[in-house]
Design a protein around this motif. Structure first.
Motif, PDB file in Angstrom:
ATOM      1  N   SER A  81      85.098  30.259  44.327  1.00 24.48           N
ATOM      2  CA  SER A  81      86.505  30.400  44.164  1.00 24.48           C
ATOM      3  C   SER A  81      86.562  31.901  44.964  1.00 24.48           C
ATOM      4  N   GLY A  82      87.651  32.215  45.747  1.00 25.60           N
ATOM      5  CA  GLY A  82      87.945  33.374  46.323  1.00 25.60           C
ATOM      6  C   GLY A  82      87.243  33.234  47.848  1.00 25.60           C
ATOM      7  N   LYS A  83      86.521  32.383  48.127  1.00 31.34           N
ATOM      8  CA  LYS A  83      85.866  32.534  49.377  1.00 31.34           C
ATOM      9  C   LYS A  83      86.535  31.692  50.436  1.00 31.34           C
ATOM     10  N   ILE A  84      86.308  31.929  51.556  1.00 34.10           N
ATOM     11  CA  ILE A  84      86.972  31.519  52.826  1.00 34.10           C
ATOM     12  C   ILE A  84      86.012  30.508  53.331  1.00 34.10           C
ATOM     13  N   TYR A  85      86.852  29.206  53.652  1.00 32.39           N
ATOM     14  CA  TYR A  85      86.132  28.037  54.378  1.00 32.39           C
ATOM     15  C   TYR A  85      86.748  27.548  55.582  1.00 32.39           C
ATOM     16  N   ARG A  86      86.041  27.035  56.255  1.00 35.80           N
ATOM     17  CA  ARG A  86      86.327  25.860  57.272  1.00 35.80           C
ATOM     18  C   ARG A  86      86.045  24.660  56.642  1.00 35.80           C
ATOM     19  N   PHE A  87      87.073  23.412  57.121  1.00 35.40           N
ATOM     20  CA  PHE A  87      86.635  22.232  56.786  1.00 35.40           C
ATOM     21  C   PHE A  87      86.479  21.201  57.815  1.00 35.40           C
ATOM     22  N   LYS A  88      85.342  20.501  57.845  1.00 40.41           N
ATOM     23  CA  LYS A  88      85.092  19.731  58.994  1.00 40.41           C
ATOM     24  C   LYS A  88      85.004  18.427  58.611  1.00 40.41           C
ATOM     25  N   ASN A  89      85.928  17.604  59.222  1.00 46.38           N
ATOM     26  CA  ASN A  89      86.095  16.270  58.713  1.00 46.38           C
ATOM     27  C   ASN A  89      84.626  15.414  59.165  1.00 46.38           C
ATOM     28  N   VAL A  90      84.189  14.674  58.166  1.00 45.62           N
ATOM     29  CA  VAL A  90      82.911  14.123  58.430  1.00 45.62           C
ATOM     30  C   VAL A  90      82.900  12.732  59.485  1.00 45.62           C
ATOM     31  N   SER A  91      84.163  12.230  59.771  1.00 40.35           N
ATOM     32  CA  SER A  91      84.250  11.088  60.629  1.00 40.35           C
ATOM     33  C   SER A  91      84.571  11.613  61.892  1.00 40.35           C
ATOM     34  N   THR A  92      85.379  12.633  62.252  1.00 42.49           N
ATOM     35  CA  THR A  92      85.953  12.920  63.417  1.00 42.49           C
ATOM     36  C   THR A  92      85.025  14.313  64.003  1.00 42.49           C
ATOM     37  N   GLY A  93      84.521  15.005  63.001  1.00 44.20           N
ATOM     38  CA  GLY A  93      83.985  16.444  63.522  1.00 44.20           C
ATOM     39  C   GLY A  93      84.975  17.574  63.831  1.00 44.20           C
ATOM     40  N   LEU A 136      91.774  31.830  63.075  1.00 48.93           N
ATOM     41  CA  LEU A 136      92.258  31.992  61.708  1.00 48.93           C
ATOM     42  C   LEU A 136      93.194  30.524  61.182  1.00 48.93           C
ATOM     43  N   SER A 137      93.475  30.057  62.118  1.00 49.33           N
ATOM     44  CA  SER A 137      94.297  28.545  61.788  1.00 49.33           C
ATOM     45  C   SER A 137      93.295  27.629  61.213  1.00 49.33           C
ATOM     46  N   GLN A 138      92.046  27.922  61.338  1.00 46.83           N
ATOM     47  CA  GLN A 138      91.054  26.707  60.731  1.00 46.83           C
ATOM     48  C   GLN A 138      90.173  27.330  59.914  1.00 46.83           C
ATOM     49  N   GLN A 139      90.761  28.847  58.900  1.00 49.48           N
ATOM     50  CA  GLN A 139      90.111  29.091  57.960  1.00 49.48           C
ATOM     51  C   GLN A 139      91.114  29.025  56.728  1.00 49.48           C
ATOM     52  N   PHE A 140      90.442  28.723  55.445  1.00 46.86           N
ATOM     53  CA  PHE A 140      91.416  28.520  54.146  1.00 46.86           C
ATOM     54  C   PHE A 140      90.467  29.291  53.212  1.00 46.86           C
ATOM     55  N   ARG A 141      91.420  30.163  52.365  1.00 46.63           N
ATOM     56  CA  ARG A 141      90.953  30.671  51.155  1.00 46.63           C
ATOM     57  C   ARG A 141      91.232  29.723  49.849  1.00 46.63           C
ATOM     58  N   VAL A 142      90.142  29.671  49.468  1.00 47.56           N
ATOM     59  CA  VAL A 142      90.171  28.422  48.286  1.00 47.56           C
ATOM     60  C   VAL A 142      90.058  29.378  46.996  1.00 47.56           C
ATOM     61  N   VAL A 143      90.939  29.115  45.872  1.00 48.63           N
ATOM     62  CA  VAL A 143      90.962  29.963  44.535  1.00 48.63           C
ATOM     63  C   VAL A 143      91.148  29.119  43.607  1.00 48.63           C
ATOM     64  N   TYR A 144      90.395  28.987  42.589  1.00 54.01           N
ATOM     65  CA  TYR A 144      90.351  28.278  41.343  1.00 54.01           C
ATOM     66  C   TYR A 144      91.685  28.968  40.383  1.00 54.01           C
ATOM     67  N   ASP A 145      92.435  28.103  39.962  1.00 53.44           N
ATOM     68  CA  ASP A 145      93.743  28.251  39.171  1.00 53.44           C
ATOM     69  C   ASP A 145      93.292  28.097  37.797  1.00 53.44           C
ATOM     70  N   THR A 146      92.933  29.009  36.904  1.00 46.87           N
ATOM     71  CA  THR A 146      92.452  28.352  35.617  1.00 46.87           C
ATOM     72  C   THR A 146      93.697  27.875  34.656  1.00 46.87           C
ATOM     73  N   ALA A 147      94.813  28.230  34.872  1.00 46.78           N
ATOM     74  CA  ALA A 147      95.932  27.594  34.267  1.00 46.78           C
ATOM     75  C   ALA A 147      95.911  26.158  34.535  1.00 46.78           C
ATOM     76  N   GLU A 148      96.033  25.749  35.897  1.00 46.72           N
ATOM     77  CA  GLU A 148      96.226  24.388  36.367  1.00 46.72           C
ATOM     78  C   GLU A 148      94.767  23.529  36.334  1.00 46.72           C
ATOM     79  N   ASP A 149      93.755  24.225  36.093  1.00 49.16           N
ATOM     80  CA  ASP A 149      92.353  23.522  36.168  1.00 49.16           C
ATOM     81  C   ASP A 149      92.271  22.867  37.564  1.00 49.16           C
ATOM     82  N   ARG A 150      92.654  23.340  38.552  1.00 47.04           N
ATOM     83  CA  ARG A 150      92.684  22.828  39.948  1.00 47.04           C
ATOM     84  C   ARG A 150      92.564  24.265  40.929  1.00 47.04           C
ATOM     85  N   TYR A 151      92.346  23.831  42.430  1.00 46.44           N
ATOM     86  CA  TYR A 151      92.370  24.973  43.324  1.00 46.44           C
ATOM     87  C   TYR A 151      93.452  24.855  44.064  1.00 46.44           C
ATOM     88  N   ARG A 152      93.690  26.202  44.460  1.00 49.75           N
ATOM     89  CA  ARG A 152      94.639  26.417  45.411  1.00 49.75           C
ATOM     90  C   ARG A 152      94.244  26.792  46.762  1.00 49.75           C
TER      91      ARG A 152
END
Length: 328
Positions: free
Chosen positions: A39-51, A76-92
């Motif tokens: 949580s709070g880190k920045i990621y790229r997400f690579k599709n397993v099928s297409t690369g 930056l358009s391929q970078q995303f900050r992922v944050v765990y939302d405790t109240a929702e028990d999900r990520y944004r």
């Protein structure tokens, strides 16, 4: 008459129980924490099928910009900050093109209909019913250890092959990313690549203590046990940061060996020290950390029951999968 009163009391009790929500993270519930996402880190997400990579079309910070897949471009358009939302028990999931990851969010628009399809865009925070803005990352035992599905509501993020565009918002549009009610196919699986890979725990020598107060201790030549108290060099570990969020653990008294975890298929869930390499994620979780293997087919969250090690594919709500790193 007595029976009628008993029925009324039972009915009231059942009404009360059904009215009390199950709070995420409360005792007895299992929070939707993914042990390979920090949580709070920045990621790229690579599709397993297409690369190709999850991307924001047009590199723009505005509502309803399309979310697509595209060949790697380093922006930056391929970078995303992922944050765990405790109240929702999900990520944004916050695109870095929007206020450096503090603005708009990835949003699936409109609930899945009969077509089992919803387009995905970037949109400001909203409570509108047609917006899905919270997500969970699912890493099933049948997946490669580094593959996740990104799920909101009843659907997962899927990608069509090719480079997407702002105008391509249909289910069959080239390179479009959309929500689909399915768990099949590599088009719906992604590899999270950590961008800001600074270490959570600095490289150093630590005692590693579980939430129940017991310490990881080397016992004999190759086995690990739980100790009630620190025991000098036997409960000291070199924790080495390798990059991309991964670590190795080496016992301080025998640094040529490496801590490894058993395979999920092995009946004996004990820890051993030998020459086989294994990498770990250390995931912040409240005031402690989750220790998770980065190796395919190995246990997810390191957990203990009594004086034995076990494998949990989830975060144990009682805290027995939570660990502290105490500088030695």
């Amino acid at each position: 008459m007595k029976k009628n009163w008993k029925r009324r009391i039972l009915s009231l009790l059942m009404t009360f129980v059904m009215a009390v929500p199950l709070v995420a993270g409360a005792a007895g519930s299992i929070p939707n924490i993914c042990t390979i996402i920090q949580s709070g880190k920045i990621y790229r997400f690579k599709n397993v099928s297409t690369g190709a990579y999850l991307s924001v079309a047009l590199h723009q910070d505005s509502n309803d910009v399309n979310i697509i897949q595209k060949d790697y471009d380093g922006t930056l358009s391929q970078q995303f900050r992922v944050v765990y939302d405790t109240a929702e028990d999900r990520y944004r999931i916050y695109p870095m093109v929007s206020s450096s990851g503090n603005g708009r969010m990835i949003t699936a628009v409109a609930p899945l209909g009969p077509s089992s399809y919803s387009n995905v865009v970037m949109r400001a925070a909203s409570t509108a019913a047609e917006n899905y803005q919270t997500w969970r990352f699912e890493n099933r035992s049948t997946y490669d250890r580094n593959h996740v599905q990104i799920i909101s509501g009843a659907g997962a993020l899927y990608a069509n092959s090719g480079n997407g565009a702002q105008s391509g918002t249909g289910a069959d549009s080239v390179g479009n990313v959309y929500l689909k009610n399915s768990s099949e196919g590599n088009e719906g699986k992604w590899v999270p690549e950590l961008v800001n890979g600074s270490d959570v725990i600095e490289t150093g020598v630590y005692s590693i203590r579980n939430a129940n107060g017991k310490y990881l201790e080397v016992s004999g030549r190759a086995s690990i046990k739980l100790a009630d108290a620190p025991n000098g060099i036997n409960t000291q570990w070199q924790v080495l940061y390798l990059g991309n969020g991964m670590y190795q653990f080496r016992p301080q008294y025998k640094t040529e060996t490496i801590l490894v975890l058993p395979r999920m298929s092995e009946p004996s869930l004990t820890l051993k020290v030998n020459g086989e390499s294994d990498h770990f994620y250390i995931i912040p979780y409240g005031d402690r950390y989750i220790i998770s293997s980065a190796h395919a087919e190995r246990m997810d969250a390191l957990c203990i029951i009594g004086n034995a090690f076990t494998a949990n594919g989830y975060i144990d709500p009682s805290g027995l999968s939570e660990w502290e790193f105490i500088p030695a």
